[in-house]
Design an enzyme around this catalytic site. Sequence first.
Site, PDB file in Angstrom:
ATOM      1  N   ASP A 205       0.822  -1.213   0.000  1.00 57.25           N
ATOM      2  CA  ASP A 205       0.000   0.000   0.000  1.00 57.25           C
ATOM      3  C   ASP A 205       0.855   1.262   0.000  1.00 57.25           C
ATOM      4  O   ASP A 205       2.079   1.198   0.163  1.00 57.25           O
ATOM      5  CB  ASP A 205      -0.957  -0.012   1.212  1.00 57.25           C
ATOM      6  CG  ASP A 205      -0.283  -0.470   2.510  1.00 57.25           C
ATOM      7  OD1 ASP A 205       0.965  -0.466   2.572  1.00 57.25           O
ATOM      8  OD2 ASP A 205      -0.993  -0.834   3.447  1.00 57.25           O
TER       9      ASP A 205
ATOM     10  N   GLU B  18      -9.456  -2.149   5.985  1.00 55.20           N
ATOM     11  CA  GLU B  18     -10.051  -1.846   7.278  1.00 55.20           C
ATOM     12  C   GLU B  18     -11.301  -2.705   7.498  1.00 55.20           C
ATOM     13  O   GLU B  18     -11.839  -3.277   6.537  1.00 55.20           O
ATOM     14  CB  GLU B  18     -10.428  -0.363   7.306  1.00 55.20           C
ATOM     15  CG  GLU B  18      -9.247   0.589   7.131  1.00 55.20           C
ATOM     16  CD  GLU B  18      -8.354   0.695   8.367  1.00 55.20           C
ATOM     17  OE1 GLU B  18      -8.206  -0.309   9.104  1.00 55.20           O
ATOM     18  OE2 GLU B  18      -7.800   1.773   8.597  1.00 55.20           O
TER      19      GLU B  18
ATOM     20  N   HIS C   7      -6.763  -5.232  10.634  1.00 50.60           N
ATOM     21  CA  HIS C   7      -6.595  -5.033   9.189  1.00 50.60           C
ATOM     22  C   HIS C   7      -5.293  -5.637   8.672  1.00 50.60           C
ATOM     23  O   HIS C   7      -4.317  -5.782   9.413  1.00 50.60           O
ATOM     24  CB  HIS C   7      -6.705  -3.551   8.801  1.00 50.60           C
ATOM     25  CG  HIS C   7      -5.571  -2.680   9.244  1.00 50.60           C
ATOM     26  ND1 HIS C   7      -5.740  -1.375   9.664  1.00 50.60           N
ATOM     27  CD2 HIS C   7      -4.231  -2.901   9.317  1.00 50.60           C
ATOM     28  CE1 HIS C   7      -4.572  -0.847   9.965  1.00 50.60           C
ATOM     29  NE2 HIS C   7      -3.645  -1.753   9.772  1.00 50.60           N
TER      30      HIS C   7
ATOM     31  N   ASP D 182      -6.934  -3.129  14.692  1.00 48.07           N
ATOM     32  CA  ASP D 182      -8.329  -3.468  14.373  1.00 48.07           C
ATOM     33  C   ASP D 182      -8.423  -4.698  13.459  1.00 48.07           C
ATOM     34  O   ASP D 182      -9.472  -4.976  12.893  1.00 48.07           O
ATOM     35  CB  ASP D 182      -9.027  -2.262  13.721  1.00 48.07           C
ATOM     36  CG  ASP D 182      -8.366  -1.830  12.409  1.00 48.07           C
ATOM     37  OD1 ASP D 182      -7.412  -2.495  11.952  1.00 48.07           O
ATOM     38  OD2 ASP D 182      -8.813  -0.817  11.830  1.00 48.07           O
TER      39      ASP D 182
HETATM   40  P1  PGA Z   1       2.637  -1.549  12.709  1.00 53.01           P
HETATM   41  O1  PGA Z   1       1.389  -1.503  11.717  1.00 53.01           O
HETATM   42  O2  PGA Z   1       3.586  -2.557  12.140  1.00 53.01           O
HETATM   43  O3  PGA Z   1       3.251  -0.173  12.660  1.00 53.01           O
HETATM   44  O4  PGA Z   1       2.119  -1.925  14.044  1.00 53.01           O
HETATM   45  C1  PGA Z   1       0.839  -2.700  11.282  1.00 53.01           C
HETATM   46  C2  PGA Z   1      -0.350  -2.440  10.389  1.00 53.01           C
HETATM   47  O5  PGA Z   1      -1.084  -1.468  10.605  1.00 53.01           O
HETATM   48  O6  PGA Z   1      -0.560  -3.231   9.450  1.00 53.01           O
END
Ligand code: PGA
Length: 261
Positions: free
Chosen positions: A67, A143, A138, A136
Amino acid sequence: MEIVICKTKEEASRKAADLVAALMAKKPKAVLGLATGSTPVQLYKYMAQDCAAGKISFKQAKSWNLDEYLGLAPTHDQSYRYFMDKNLFEHIDIPRKNTHVLNGLAKDWKKEVSAYEAAIKKAGGIDLQVLGIGSDGHIAFNEPGSSLASRTRLVSLTPQTVKDNARFFKKAADVPKQALSMGVGTIMEARRIILLAFGANKAEAVKGAVEGGVSQFCTASALQMHPDSWFFCDEAAAAKLKLRKYYAWRAEEALKAELDA
Ligand code: PGA
């Protein structure tokens, strides 16, 4: 689904790096799917170390990232292109032209995402996809509420994700609210998926992904339907799993079989 549970994130990242190294040894032209965020940083350090030690080479590999924030230039220090350059690509021997990150400045995002999907297909599909998990549940920026059949597209981030990511920006108002993201359906086409999860703030998401029902409200739960998905967790992230002892025991055998193969 195999759940590898380790004492520390370093140990878990090392084991994940062993799977990457095994793939690169078997298939030097491998196609990698890569992720950003704080979670894969240690894995990328081990990949760079393995490359520097001559254990593996990425010279013939290709990569596609999950992304990119909409509206950030590749040179912006919070863009995911910049993150990948600094945390991985500048430390391994992959040719820069073989690395692909969605263009957050694309004038026509629909064209951008369809060309991205077409390029992955043309390369033969992703052999190994690295994932983090949001608090959450995702994966990429899929999301809660994202279709489990979704493809690469424009998405809106939830307030929780914006909050989680604010730590990387000077002020919360600077965090982009939209992104281009591979879809769950796109991710599910990878031949192998490695999800990393560290820390107590991921425990609820990991529980939902592994022991909850398959649901668009925890998009990582789609991995239950994938034939070759691996979770690498530290103990804090695995703490809420009911069957964690069983998973750890089973995964140890599976990982050993995989690395001995
Ligand atoms: P993080 O994010 O590695 O910074 O915890 C993970 C994500 O949101 O996929």
